[in-house]
Design an enzyme around this catalytic site. Structure first.
Site, PDB file in Angstrom:
ATOM      1  N   GLY A 116      -9.270  -4.806   3.536  1.00 46.26           N
ATOM      2  CA  GLY A 116      -8.171  -4.828   4.502  1.00 46.26           C
ATOM      3  C   GLY A 116      -8.221  -3.664   5.467  1.00 46.26           C
ATOM      4  CB  THR A 132      -0.816  -0.014   1.316  1.00 43.25           C
ATOM      5  OG1 THR A 132      -1.644  -1.154   1.292  1.00 43.25           O
ATOM      6  CG2 THR A 132      -1.616   1.255   1.514  1.00 43.25           C
ATOM      7  N   GLY A 134       0.995  -3.879   4.770  1.00 40.42           N
ATOM      8  CA  GLY A 134       1.202  -5.286   5.108  1.00 40.42           C
ATOM      9  C   GLY A 134      -0.116  -5.991   5.346  1.00 40.42           C
ATOM     10  NE  ARG A 155      -7.914  -8.545   2.778  1.00 37.64           N
ATOM     11  CZ  ARG A 155      -6.964  -7.622   2.831  1.00 37.64           C
ATOM     12  NH1 ARG A 155      -6.892  -6.673   1.920  1.00 37.64           N
ATOM     13  NH2 ARG A 155      -6.086  -7.636   3.799  1.00 37.64           N
TER      14      ARG A 155
HETATM   15  N1  ASP Z   1      -2.572  -3.446   4.051  1.00 38.23           N
HETATM   16  C1  ASP Z   1      -3.090  -3.786   2.747  1.00 38.23           C
HETATM   17  C2  ASP Z   1      -4.264  -4.689   2.901  1.00 38.23           C
HETATM   18  O1  ASP Z   1      -4.241  -5.567   3.751  1.00 38.23           O
HETATM   19  C3  ASP Z   1      -2.105  -4.432   1.863  1.00 38.23           C
HETATM   20  C4  ASP Z   1      -0.713  -3.886   1.886  1.00 38.23           C
HETATM   21  O2  ASP Z   1      -0.397  -2.921   2.500  1.00 38.23           O
HETATM   22  O3  ASP Z   1       0.140  -4.456   1.274  1.00 38.23           O
HETATM   23  O4  ASP Z   1      -5.184  -4.577   2.135  1.00 38.23           O
END
Ligand code: ASP
Length: 328
Positions: free
Chosen positions: A218, A188, A240, A216
């Site tokens: 996040g 992200t 993450g 889904r």
């Molecule tokens: N945090 C984001 C999510 O879980 C993904 C990411 O940051 O890589 O959707």
């Protein structure tokens, strides 16, 4: 450019010392006092090595743009970057082949907005701001968010590029969804800016986990999890494994720890520690945070090696490697 390729100058951040901060008990050393020393100049930080994005925010800040607008400018760079497979155009799709985007914004007044599971719209951070400023709501989802964007004149864009489609088709041969996430398949952009007036604003934009279940969502569009700002204290953003960030309300936690007197670094380490202590040290997913306080101090912590962040201040836009929290 794959996101792991380094563009900026990479430094090992001394701010990233491996520490487990002591957590304050309810009445110990609490400081709710308002702020401190005035910041030296505008600052912009963002997750990963998004050099051009952070430079765009920095340029805006230096010319007097407010923190939220500058943070959205950073998000827009990656949203338009088709080579970035985890934000905006070219983002990896869900397991059914549909790209859905999540984004959130928060400003110095504590106002916030977010959009979740949006299809066919590139600039979802700007859309989250429109939700915040032009509707009575904080969050819009799916078709409703897309329709709202179109009513404002956002154009319809097919977010699935030929390259992402090819990779997804390859994935469908086995359709193996590993619940344990490889740290390479999510990144992200989360940006925090401190403007010339000393105000903090932030934005977060993502296509979420690659080949996620349809529907889904996040942490990134969840205020307090993926992003939180309290302009009297500071702000934090996450990247993450979103599920773990949501379970620990990571960004809000970091800001509250800073309110209690912890430095941004200690607060980020503690937020990572909350995840690690629940999981044990065999964790094979990544979570990383960055934080910025009103004094311009920056902190960052991550579970595993490999996380970097951008930091612009006083004309320098640098990429810092963050020391992993786990020794393994
Ligand atoms: N945090 C984001 C999510 O879980 C993904 C990411 O940051 O890589 O959707």
């Amino acid at each position: 450019m794959k996101r792991r390729s380094f563009i900026g100058k990479t430094l090992v951040g001394s701010v990233a010392a491996l520490v487990t901060p002591k957590v304050l008990s309810a009445n110990e050393n609490r400081s709710f006092s308002k702020i401190h020393t005035p910041p030296k100049g505008p600052i912009s930080i963002c997750t990963w090595n998004f050099t051009t994005a952070n430079a765009a925010a920095a340029k805006a800040l230096e010319s007097g743009t407010d923190a939220l607008t500058a943070a959205i400018k950073a998000a827009e760079v990656e949203e338009l970057n088709a080579q970035n497979t985890t934000v905006g155009l070219g983002g990896a799709p869900d397991r059914e082949g549909t790209v859905t985007l999540d984004a959130s914004v928060m400003d110095h007044t504590g106002n916030c907005g977010s959009v979740v599971a949006v299809e066919n719209i590139v600039h979802v951070a700007a859309l989250a701001r429109d939700v915040m400023e032009k509707t009575p709501h904080v969050m819009l989802a799916g078709k409703g968010a897309e329709a709202y964007a179109k009513s404002l004149g956002y154009k319809h864009t097919d977010l699935l590029t030929a390259e992402s489609k090819k990779e997804w088709e390859e994935w469908t041969k086995e359709s193996q969804y590993k619940p344990i996430i490889n740290i390479e398949n999510h990144d992200t952009i989360g940006t925090l800016c401190l403007d010339k007036n000393g105000n903090i604003g932030g934005a977060c934009s993502t296509s979420g986990l690659s080949y996620k279940m349809k529907g889904r969502v996040g942490d990134s569009p969840i205020i307090g999890s993926g992003l939180f700002i309290d302009n009297t204290i500071g702000g934090a953003v996450a990247t993450g494994m979103g599920e773990e960030v949501v379970k620990t309300v990571g960004s809000f936690l970091i800001v509250e720890l800073m309110r209690q007197g912890h430095s941004p670094q200690e607060a980020c380490d503690e937020a990572i520690h909350r995840i690690v202590e629940k999981q044990g040290d065999t964790i094979d997913f990544q979570v990383a945070y960055i934080a910025l306080d009103k004094q311009g101090r920056v902190g960052s912590s991550c579970i595993h090696k490999g996380f970097t962040y951008m930091h612009y201040e006083n004309g320098e836009n640098q990429n810092f490697e963050v020391k992993k929290y786990l020794h393994s």
